[in-house]
Write a protein that holds these residues in place. Sequence first.
Motif, PDB file in Angstrom:
ATOM      1  N   LEU A 241      19.959 -28.711 -13.149  1.00 11.81           N
ATOM      2  CA  LEU A 241      19.157 -29.892 -14.617  1.00 11.81           C
ATOM      3  C   LEU A 241      19.554 -31.676 -14.174  1.00 11.81           C
ATOM      4  CD1 LEU A 241      20.201 -27.340 -17.410  1.00 11.81           C
ATOM      5  CD2 LEU A 241      17.682 -27.650 -16.163  1.00 11.81           C
ATOM      6  N   ALA A 242      20.922 -31.893 -13.773  1.00 10.71           N
ATOM      7  CA  ALA A 242      20.865 -33.191 -13.656  1.00 10.71           C
ATOM      8  C   ALA A 242      19.614 -33.796 -11.823  1.00 10.71           C
ATOM      9  CB  ALA A 242      22.372 -32.927 -12.765  1.00 10.71           C
ATOM     10  N   ARG A 243      19.628 -32.728 -11.182  1.00  9.97           N
ATOM     11  CA  ARG A 243      17.994 -33.243 -10.176  1.00  9.97           C
ATOM     12  C   ARG A 243      16.656 -32.924 -10.719  1.00  9.97           C
ATOM     13  NH1 ARG A 243      20.962 -35.334  -6.769  1.00  9.97           N
ATOM     14  NH2 ARG A 243      23.164 -34.007  -5.860  1.00  9.97           N
ATOM     15  N   TRP A 244      17.141 -31.802 -11.413  1.00  9.37           N
ATOM     16  CA  TRP A 244      15.664 -31.906 -12.177  1.00  9.37           C
ATOM     17  C   TRP A 244      14.780 -32.488 -13.619  1.00  9.37           C
ATOM     18  CZ3 TRP A 244      11.594 -30.044  -9.456  1.00  9.37           C
ATOM     19  CH2 TRP A 244      11.691 -29.200  -7.877  1.00  9.37           C
ATOM     20  N   VAL A 245      15.847 -32.508 -13.645  1.00  5.55           N
ATOM     21  CA  VAL A 245      15.298 -32.777 -15.267  1.00  5.55           C
ATOM     22  C   VAL A 245      15.406 -34.864 -15.675  1.00  5.55           C
ATOM     23  CG1 VAL A 245      15.738 -33.023 -17.434  1.00  5.55           C
ATOM     24  CG2 VAL A 245      16.316 -31.153 -16.829  1.00  5.55           C
TER      25      VAL A 245
ATOM     26  N   SER B  86      11.506 -28.953  -2.560  1.00  8.96           N
ATOM     27  CA  SER B  86      10.176 -28.189  -2.808  1.00  8.96           C
ATOM     28  C   SER B  86       9.010 -29.521  -2.483  1.00  8.96           C
ATOM     29  CB  SER B  86       9.916 -28.725  -4.524  1.00  8.96           C
ATOM     30  OG  SER B  86       8.415 -28.291  -4.785  1.00  8.96           O
ATOM     31  N   ASN B  87       8.645 -27.687  -2.037  1.00  8.08           N
ATOM     32  CA  ASN B  87       7.394 -27.562  -1.378  1.00  8.08           C
ATOM     33  C   ASN B  87       5.694 -27.925  -2.306  1.00  8.08           C
ATOM     34  OD1 ASN B  87       7.812 -28.214   1.415  1.00  8.08           O
ATOM     35  ND2 ASN B  87       8.234 -25.793   1.613  1.00  8.08           N
ATOM     36  N   ASN B  88       6.301 -27.493  -3.581  1.00 12.83           N
ATOM     37  CA  ASN B  88       5.526 -27.323  -4.684  1.00 12.83           C
ATOM     38  C   ASN B  88       4.965 -28.285  -5.590  1.00 12.83           C
ATOM     39  OD1 ASN B  88       4.148 -25.362  -3.435  1.00 12.83           O
ATOM     40  ND2 ASN B  88       5.746 -23.970  -4.037  1.00 12.83           N
ATOM     41  N   ILE B  89       5.750 -29.932  -5.231  1.00 12.70           N
ATOM     42  CA  ILE B  89       5.667 -31.030  -6.106  1.00 12.70           C
ATOM     43  C   ILE B  89       5.019 -32.016  -5.677  1.00 12.70           C
ATOM     44  CG2 ILE B  89       7.864 -31.592  -4.781  1.00 12.70           C
ATOM     45  CD1 ILE B  89       8.690 -32.385  -7.922  1.00 12.70           C
ATOM     46  N   SER B  90       4.146 -32.630  -6.730  1.00 12.82           N
ATOM     47  CA  SER B  90       3.710 -33.985  -5.793  1.00 12.82           C
ATOM     48  C   SER B  90       4.531 -35.300  -5.590  1.00 12.82           C
ATOM     49  CB  SER B  90       2.496 -34.243  -7.211  1.00 12.82           C
ATOM     50  OG  SER B  90       2.737 -35.349  -8.325  1.00 12.82           O
ATOM     51  N   LYS B  91       4.295 -35.681  -4.810  1.00 11.03           N
ATOM     52  CA  LYS B  91       5.070 -37.470  -4.789  1.00 11.03           C
ATOM     53  C   LYS B  91       5.176 -38.017  -6.115  1.00 11.03           C
ATOM     54  CE  LYS B  91       5.085 -41.271  -1.891  1.00 11.03           C
ATOM     55  NZ  LYS B  91       4.573 -42.007  -0.912  1.00 11.03           N
ATOM     56  N   ALA B  92       4.115 -38.422  -6.679  1.00  9.38           N
ATOM     57  CA  ALA B  92       4.700 -39.203  -7.737  1.00  9.38           C
ATOM     58  C   ALA B  92       4.903 -38.809  -8.719  1.00  9.38           C
ATOM     59  CB  ALA B  92       3.094 -38.539  -8.750  1.00  9.38           C
ATOM     60  N   GLU B  93       5.523 -37.068  -9.106  1.00 12.21           N
ATOM     61  CA  GLU B  93       6.550 -36.219  -9.717  1.00 12.21           C
ATOM     62  C   GLU B  93       7.541 -36.269  -9.273  1.00 12.21           C
ATOM     63  OE1 GLU B  93       7.170 -32.098 -11.932  1.00 12.21           O
ATOM     64  OE2 GLU B  93       5.837 -32.401 -10.088  1.00 12.21           O
ATOM     65  N   ARG B  94       8.188 -36.297  -7.769  1.00 15.85           N
ATOM     66  CA  ARG B  94       8.728 -36.053  -7.338  1.00 15.85           C
ATOM     67  C   ARG B  94       9.728 -38.223  -7.293  1.00 15.85           C
ATOM     68  NH1 ARG B  94       7.505 -35.316  -2.046  1.00 15.85           N
ATOM     69  NH2 ARG B  94       8.305 -33.101  -2.109  1.00 15.85           N
ATOM     70  N   ASN B  95       9.134 -38.861  -7.550  1.00 17.97           N
ATOM     71  CA  ASN B  95       9.365 -39.936  -7.377  1.00 17.97           C
ATOM     72  C   ASN B  95      10.159 -40.947  -9.208  1.00 17.97           C
ATOM     73  OD1 ASN B  95       8.993 -41.357  -4.908  1.00 17.97           O
ATOM     74  ND2 ASN B  95       6.664 -41.582  -5.265  1.00 17.97           N
TER      75      ASN B  95
ATOM     76  N   ILE C 107      10.756 -38.272 -11.042  1.00 15.10           N
ATOM     77  CA  ILE C 107      12.388 -37.532 -11.383  1.00 15.10           C
ATOM     78  C   ILE C 107      13.256 -38.158 -10.756  1.00 15.10           C
ATOM     79  CG2 ILE C 107      13.436 -35.163 -11.399  1.00 15.10           C
ATOM     80  CD1 ILE C 107      10.610 -34.136 -11.168  1.00 15.10           C
ATOM     81  N   GLU C 108      13.278 -38.518  -9.996  1.00 17.29           N
ATOM     82  CA  GLU C 108      14.608 -39.323  -8.607  1.00 17.29           C
ATOM     83  C   GLU C 108      14.568 -40.835  -9.505  1.00 17.29           C
ATOM     84  OE1 GLU C 108      13.301 -39.097  -4.756  1.00 17.29           O
ATOM     85  OE2 GLU C 108      13.871 -37.044  -4.723  1.00 17.29           O
ATOM     86  N   ALA C 109      13.875 -41.703  -9.492  1.00 15.32           N
ATOM     87  CA  ALA C 109      13.686 -42.323 -10.167  1.00 15.32           C
ATOM     88  C   ALA C 109      14.540 -42.583 -12.031  1.00 15.32           C
ATOM     89  CB  ALA C 109      12.633 -43.655 -10.598  1.00 15.32           C
ATOM     90  N   SER C 110      14.426 -40.997 -12.660  1.00 18.95           N
ATOM     91  CA  SER C 110      15.238 -41.343 -13.881  1.00 18.95           C
ATOM     92  C   SER C 110      16.167 -40.476 -13.920  1.00 18.95           C
ATOM     93  CB  SER C 110      13.548 -41.156 -14.717  1.00 18.95           C
ATOM     94  OG  SER C 110      13.228 -39.499 -14.558  1.00 18.95           O
ATOM     95  N   THR C 111      16.704 -39.218 -12.983  1.00 13.93           N
ATOM     96  CA  THR C 111      17.197 -38.458 -13.131  1.00 13.93           C
ATOM     97  C   THR C 111      18.938 -39.337 -13.842  1.00 13.93           C
ATOM     98  OG1 THR C 111      18.193 -37.761 -11.241  1.00 13.93           O
ATOM     99  CG2 THR C 111      16.267 -36.842 -12.410  1.00 13.93           C
TER     100      THR C 111
END
Length: 472
Positions: free
Chosen positions: A133-137, A203-212, A214-218
Amino acid sequence: MANNFGARHVQALLMFFGVCFSYFLRVNISAAIVPMTQFNAGYASYEYWDSRIKSLILSSFFWGYVLAQVPASMLARRFGGKIILGGATAVSAVITVFHPLAVVKGDWQLLCFLRVLVGLMQGVVYPCLHTLLARWVPHSERGFLCTFVYSGAQLGTAILLVISGSIFNSNMRWPGIFYISGSIALLWSLIFLLFGCDSPRNSNNISKAERNYIEASTGATEQSEDVDVPWRSIFTSVPFFALIAAHCGFTWGFYTLLTEVPTYLNSALNLDMKSNALLSALPYFVMWILCLILSPIADLLIRRHITSVTVSRKLFNSIGQWIPMMCLIALSYINQTAITLSVVLLTVAIGFNAASFCGYLVNHMDLSPNFAGPLMGITNGISNLLSIFAPLVAGVVIHNEEDPEEWRKVFLITATVYFLCNLLFVVFGKASVQPWNYKLRNVASTSTNNGSTLTSISTIAYENNLTSSTPG
């Protein structure tokens, strides 16, 4: 992006069902202990097991559970939460299926041993989930998504208790609850191993926008997996000790009620097995619903700057522990013939535990998103030491399960624990990222020039976006 359904929600849904079915494996014994120790025509029963033996059986899960916490958090950091969580759930599911064989001759010691093994495997659940969760949320969604995932515990508890009455009355009798819960958990583990992911980067099923996003705000960094956990800083942190206290208060109360309510309803209130199953489940349905209602409110108050994160955590943790405290005090002094009022008070007491999920349960990620897994391993390990003693204390206090005076002592002890533990959290707790989250690491870099090796030591600091975005 915050409002769009994405890969993080799929992962949260997988984890939600993982928690739900994991609780099948730990709650089944609380429901089964009643028909196992009553005479069943045509099927094995062990009515000669006294309250001491039953307390040992109920508490034995936590002997293994406590031991697994910190090692599980380190394994999750090393190998990823997915493989550890999925594999451990599969093993504990198989062990559960063999529970009925363990007691075929009334061998309660072997049953205790198997419960220890299940506890050892299930001890990975919360540390692994916190690591995932610390990485995904993202921080702004932490209250709702984390609470949603962990609310699977209440739904799983409620579902199993509801269906337990029908299972016990079927041809399978009490062994059926172990066969069914084990099989479902095994199926989930296989699905999770196929579709779960350790982080957005995997993850291979995630958009670039969502990945960015999540990584910017976790507030978690991929490099933190290579950093030694700052144990000394953690164990000299006052807010962390306040978190331990809050976790201990919740766990003592939750597991005292979880393990003892079916017996209380059956012995003190004289409710039959089917009514017992339904009424035992009702508080956990209420708790699950309140999880989904209260967590968005907590997030909304923070987003609109009505409360700081710290005030929100303390407010909701107080709701989650002091309202149950007041209900248990009231329950201690009402007439046992007031069955409806007793059930209402139990339902409110257990139901409002949900608010604590927006309090202590997400506070690990507030204090240190990079080390949320190890923090959960420590607090869950310490708090579940109390889970070992909670049913044992009940077993020592209660000699006559029909005596309301003895149940009063159990309820008042639990109310006292609620009060003191939350008081420590209110006074000393915080929800700001602690300095030791940004662990410094020395990295040796070597270069060769004309056959000579020059070694330079560079210091790498792990930064994170929560420095400015997490109010205290």
